[in-house]
Design an enzyme around this catalytic site. Sequence first.
Site, short mmCIF file in Angstrom:
data_model
loop_
_atom_site.label_atom_id
_atom_site.label_comp_id
_atom_site.label_asym_id
_atom_site.label_seq_id
_atom_site.Cartn_x
_atom_site.Cartn_y
_atom_site.Cartn_z
N HIS A 185 36.27 35.64 37.89
CA HIS A 185 36.40 34.50 38.81
C HIS A 185 37.73 34.54 39.53
O HIS A 185 38.77 34.82 38.92
CB HIS A 185 36.29 33.17 38.05
CG HIS A 185 34.97 33.03 37.34
ND1 HIS A 185 33.81 32.72 38.01
CD2 HIS A 185 34.64 33.21 36.05
CE1 HIS A 185 32.81 32.71 37.14
NE2 HIS A 185 33.29 33.00 35.94
N TYR A 231 40.20 30.13 47.15
CA TYR A 231 39.63 31.46 46.92
C TYR A 231 40.37 32.58 47.66
O TYR A 231 40.01 33.75 47.52
CB TYR A 231 38.15 31.45 47.33
CG TYR A 231 37.33 30.48 46.50
CD1 TYR A 231 37.19 30.68 45.12
CD2 TYR A 231 36.72 29.37 47.08
CE1 TYR A 231 36.46 29.80 44.35
CE2 TYR A 231 35.97 28.48 46.31
CZ TYR A 231 35.85 28.70 44.95
OH TYR A 231 35.13 27.82 44.18
C1 DQA Z 1 34.01 31.02 41.28
C2 DQA Z 1 34.14 29.71 40.53
C3 DQA Z 1 32.84 28.92 40.56
O1 DQA Z 1 32.99 27.69 39.88
C4 DQA Z 1 32.45 28.64 41.99
O2 DQA Z 1 31.21 27.96 42.03
C5 DQA Z 1 32.44 29.84 42.84
C6 DQA Z 1 33.51 30.81 42.70
C7 DQA Z 1 35.35 31.78 41.37
O3 DQA Z 1 35.31 32.97 41.64
O4 DQA Z 1 36.40 31.18 41.19
O5 DQA Z 1 31.59 30.00 43.71
O6 DQA Z 1 33.09 31.85 40.58
#
Ligand code: DQA
Length: 147
Positions: free
Chosen positions: A102, A24
Amino acid sequence: MAREILVLNGANLNLLGTREPEVYGADTLDDIVDELSRIAADSSYDVRAVQSNHEGELVDALHDAARRETAGVVLNPGAYTHTSIALRDAISGTGLAVVETHLSNVHARESFRQTSLISAVCLGVVVGFGRTSYRLALDALISHLDD
Ligand code: DQA
């Protein structure tokens, strides 16, 4: 008066910066929101940021956005993306212009992340560009709103 854009983040996104940085990134949610606020201001929009780990609070935030006549929403629901019929119904029920966002490329990850219950009721989806996903989503939303 500048119109408002809601940047709405769901479960565990308050942990950005320390949460699995290899997936992330190293930026905090505040870093991301600060950047979006600056970009939005150039187009005469105000950013209001809300984060919650609770599904119902995310639903309430969308209802509240509709009541405030918010122009549009950049939404990363976190894991609720893959599970929440309530969030999908809140998007379609309010008619808000929402861009699903995302950080990670959910399509290149576990199979349970490859289904989104909200994509079909969103304007569009940006995935996989880390922090840049939010900027791309905001750009797309503002282009849509200003068209
Ligand atoms: C997310 C992807 C989701 O699968 C995950 O549960 C997240 C972050 C992303 O920003 O990549 O919490 O939304």
